[in-house]
Scaffold this motif. Structure first.
Motif, PDB file in Angstrom:
ATOM      1  N   UNK A  39       0.839  -1.192   0.000  1.00  0.00           N
ATOM      2  CA  UNK A  39       0.000   0.000   0.000  1.00  0.00           C
ATOM      3  C   UNK A  39       0.874   1.242   0.000  1.00  0.00           C
ATOM      4  N   UNK A  40       0.409   2.253  -0.705  1.00  0.00           N
ATOM      5  CA  UNK A  40       1.077   3.540  -0.660  1.00  0.00           C
ATOM      6  C   UNK A  40       2.254   3.655  -1.613  1.00  0.00           C
ATOM      7  N   UNK A  41       2.902   4.812  -1.540  1.00  0.00           N
ATOM      8  CA  UNK A  41       4.035   5.156  -2.400  1.00  0.00           C
ATOM      9  C   UNK A  41       5.274   5.356  -1.548  1.00  0.00           C
ATOM     10  N   UNK A  42       6.398   4.804  -1.986  1.00  0.00           N
ATOM     11  CA  UNK A  42       7.679   5.068  -1.346  1.00  0.00           C
ATOM     12  C   UNK A  42       8.540   5.856  -2.330  1.00  0.00           C
ATOM     13  N   UNK A  43       9.142   6.936  -1.845  1.00  0.00           N
ATOM     14  CA  UNK A  43       9.938   7.835  -2.676  1.00  0.00           C
ATOM     15  C   UNK A  43      11.338   7.937  -2.098  1.00  0.00           C
ATOM     16  N   UNK A  77      12.752  -2.954  -5.876  1.00  0.00           N
ATOM     17  CA  UNK A  77      13.304  -3.412  -4.602  1.00  0.00           C
ATOM     18  C   UNK A  77      12.860  -2.514  -3.450  1.00  0.00           C
ATOM     19  N   UNK A  78      12.763  -1.209  -3.711  1.00  0.00           N
ATOM     20  CA  UNK A  78      12.273  -0.284  -2.689  1.00  0.00           C
ATOM     21  C   UNK A  78      10.846  -0.628  -2.279  1.00  0.00           C
ATOM     22  N   UNK A  79      10.000  -0.887  -3.283  1.00  0.00           N
ATOM     23  CA  UNK A  79       8.606  -1.220  -2.994  1.00  0.00           C
ATOM     24  C   UNK A  79       8.509  -2.504  -2.183  1.00  0.00           C
ATOM     25  N   UNK A  80       9.319  -3.497  -2.530  1.00  0.00           N
ATOM     26  CA  UNK A  80       9.285  -4.753  -1.802  1.00  0.00           C
ATOM     27  C   UNK A  80       9.740  -4.614  -0.359  1.00  0.00           C
ATOM     28  N   UNK A  85       2.895  -0.178  -2.945  1.00  0.00           N
ATOM     29  CA  UNK A  85       2.377  -0.573  -4.251  1.00  0.00           C
ATOM     30  C   UNK A  85       2.984   0.262  -5.375  1.00  0.00           C
ATOM     31  N   UNK A  86       3.605   1.390  -5.023  1.00  0.00           N
ATOM     32  CA  UNK A  86       4.293   2.241  -5.987  1.00  0.00           C
ATOM     33  C   UNK A  86       5.655   2.614  -5.414  1.00  0.00           C
ATOM     34  N   UNK A  87       6.611   2.858  -6.300  1.00  0.00           N
ATOM     35  CA  UNK A  87       7.928   3.308  -5.841  1.00  0.00           C
ATOM     36  C   UNK A  87       8.557   4.204  -6.901  1.00  0.00           C
TER      37      UNK A  87
END
Length: 332
Positions: A39-43, A77-80, A85-87
């Motif tokens: 869930x969500x976005x990682x930046x 890899x960041x998303x995992x 769900x987004x990166x």
């Protein structure tokens, strides 16, 4: 695409909310998930090979300690690692270069479509250089549109002086609708459902009949229709993410979705037989020339036409319904 003096009419706050929700990504039901979904976005912001900042849309700023020794990482890899769900992995200065390029390449007479194409081209350039990394790659392989492609598509779907309308119903209520009228300089009217509801009055609860009143009002108010799409909003929402081949064509065949009118040139991209488009045009002409309904039994007898077997990719280079499904269905 849009005229300089484009007008927006007939939208309330709830109408805008419904329209936006119509194209909100859909998460698969829990029972159908093989594994927990992110869930969500990682930046991640990096510079000179070092991680500078890490943010998550649900929890805010993240600690850098755990990732610094493993950097660099791909967006996937960041998303995992952070259950997202987004990166996006972004090199410092990439966004500034995009905006500088947009300012340098934009001409005074460029309309919104030209500016958006320029922006997409600049973003694609940064992706190719590796300064921006996105995941998931839902539109990978999709050709970059150009102005000529967009213009020819608009000329096919909605020539100047014509209007196209989307109307979605919920029982005896017009759930939402949007009509676009195209003038000589582009779309000059965007008409929402608020004013239309007052004019429609009471509905029967069967959209297959009620859509005619909607189409008639829009044609009288905005101009002749070139394309009309009508359905129950739950049906339309389900079709947006349905991966079944031919789902849209089947829905049209069983009248879960009503397309009327439909341009003959749009029959193949929509997955329909050209005969259905011709029949749609014939019905419209017959309704004007035969108010007594003498031709109605004949038209009803031949309304079940076969579905086309030609691939949409042959016409556009991609399947527009597959693009819509990839954008709106959550794979993580």
């Amino acid at each position: 695409m849009f005229a300089p003096d484009v007008r927006l009419e007939g939208f309330t706050h709830d109408d805008w909310q419904r329209l936006l929700n119509l194209f909100r990504p859909v998460r698969p039901p829990v029972a159908t998930q093989d594994q927990p979904r992110g869930r969500g976005l990682v930046l991640a912001l990096h510079d000179g090979g070092k991680l500078r900042k890490l943010l998550h849309s649900h929890v805010g700023r993240l600690r850098l300690d755990d990732l610094e020794r493993h950097w660099p990482l791909t967006a996937q890899q960041l998303a995992g690692r952070h259950d997202a769900s987004w990166a996006i992995s972004l090199e410092r200065g990439a966004l500034e270069d995009i905006m500088e390029g947009l300012g340098a390449r934009t001409k005074r007479h460029d309309d919104l479509t030209q500016q958006m194409l320029t922006l997409l081209s600049l973003i694609q350039g940064q992706l190719v250089r590796g300064r921006i990394d996105l995941w998931p790659h839902r539109l990978e392989g999709l050709p970059m549109p150009n102005e000529a492609m967009i213009q020819s598509t608009l000329d096919t779907v909605c020539p100047a002086g014509k209007t196209m309308v989307l109307g979605l119903f919920d029982g005896d209520e017009l759930w939402t609708s949007m009509a676009l009228r195209r003038g000589d300089q582009g779309v000059d009217l965007i008409l929402g459902p608020d004013q239309i509801r007052r004019e429609l009055g009471l509905l029967s609860g069967d959209f297959r009949r009620d859509h005619r009143h909607l189409a008639r009002f829009v044609a009288d108010y905005a101009g002749p229709l070139s394309l009309g799409c009508f359905a129950e909003h739950q049906t339309f929402r389900a079709l947006e993410v349905d991966p079944t081949p031919g789902a849209w064509a089947l829905a049209v065949a069983v009248r879960d979705v009503v397309l009327h009118p439909v341009p003959a040139a749009m029959a193949v991209p929509l997955g329909l037989d050209v005969g259905r488009a011709a029949l749609s045009a014939l019905r419209e002409v017959a309704a004007r020339l035969d108010p007594a309904g003498v031709l109605t039994p004949t038209l009803s007898a031949i309304r079940d036409v076969t579905l086309g077997q030609r691939e949409v990719r042959e016409v556009l280079g991609f399947n527009p319904f597959e693009v819509l499904r990839k954008l709106l269905s959550r794979e993580r």
